[in-house]
Design a protein around this motif. Structure first.
Motif, short mmCIF file in Angstrom:
data_model
loop_
_atom_site.label_atom_id
_atom_site.label_comp_id
_atom_site.label_asym_id
_atom_site.label_seq_id
_atom_site.Cartn_x
_atom_site.Cartn_y
_atom_site.Cartn_z
N THR A 141 0.83 -1.20 0.00
CA THR A 141 0.00 0.00 0.00
C THR A 141 0.87 1.25 0.00
OG1 THR A 141 -1.73 -1.17 1.20
CG2 THR A 141 -1.82 1.23 1.24
N SER A 162 3.93 1.54 -1.13
CA SER A 162 4.63 1.64 -2.41
C SER A 162 3.73 2.10 -3.53
CB SER A 162 5.24 0.28 -2.78
OG SER A 162 6.18 -0.11 -1.83
N THR A 163 2.51 1.58 -3.57
CA THR A 163 1.62 1.92 -4.69
C THR A 163 0.92 3.25 -4.51
OG1 THR A 163 -0.18 0.65 -3.68
CG2 THR A 163 1.19 -0.49 -5.29
N LYS A 164 0.91 3.78 -3.33
CA LYS A 164 0.27 5.08 -3.11
C LYS A 164 1.31 6.17 -2.91
CE LYS A 164 -3.94 3.45 -3.01
NZ LYS A 164 -4.87 3.69 -4.03
N LEU A 204 4.94 5.94 -5.08
CA LEU A 204 4.71 6.12 -6.52
C LEU A 204 4.28 7.54 -6.84
CD1 LEU A 204 4.53 4.84 -9.34
CD2 LEU A 204 2.17 4.24 -8.81
#
Length: 120
Positions: free
Chosen positions: A48, A50-52, A55
């Motif tokens: 979560t 890493s993807t929010k 990134l």
């Protein structure tokens, strides 16, 4: 002899390798053997983050290093190509999804694929 390799494809290949070869064995040892495609729960906070946060911060940092002059000169040369490729995607993908039929691709999925593929 050095070969310049971008970090982007290396990180994509590394992530694919970890996801397909390392994590299935971890997931199988932590949970039921039949559910080897499910990620272990202890990885969720990192995924979560890493993807929010990471990134989105990376995207902002890349955009921040562009100057106004770079944006203006690039826009003038790239805008016709971008308009043509997005327009082609907006026309072709709904047509192609209607060819395969609603049993394979729902109209909503066709529109989602249209927007995602055309913009990206």
């Amino acid at each position: 002899l050095t070969v310049p390799i971008s970090g982007i494809p290396v990180s994509i290949l590394l992530g694919m390798s970890i996801r397909n070869f390392v994590l299935p064995s971890l997931a199988a040892s932590e949970t039921d053997k039949s559910s080897s495609s499910k990620l272990p729960n202890y990885l969720q906070p990192g995924i979560t983050l890493s993807t929010k946060t990471i990134l989105q911060t990376g995207i902002v940092c890349v955009a921040a290093k562009l100057s106004v002059l770079q944006v203006m000169t690039t826009t003038a040369t790239c805008l016709p190509v971008v308009v043509a490729s997005v327009g082609a995607g907006m026309l072709y993908i709904p047509w192609a999804s209607s060819l395969v039929g609603s049993s394979a691709v729902s109209p909503q999925l066709g529109y989602l694929l249209t927007a995602g593929t055309s913009i990206c």
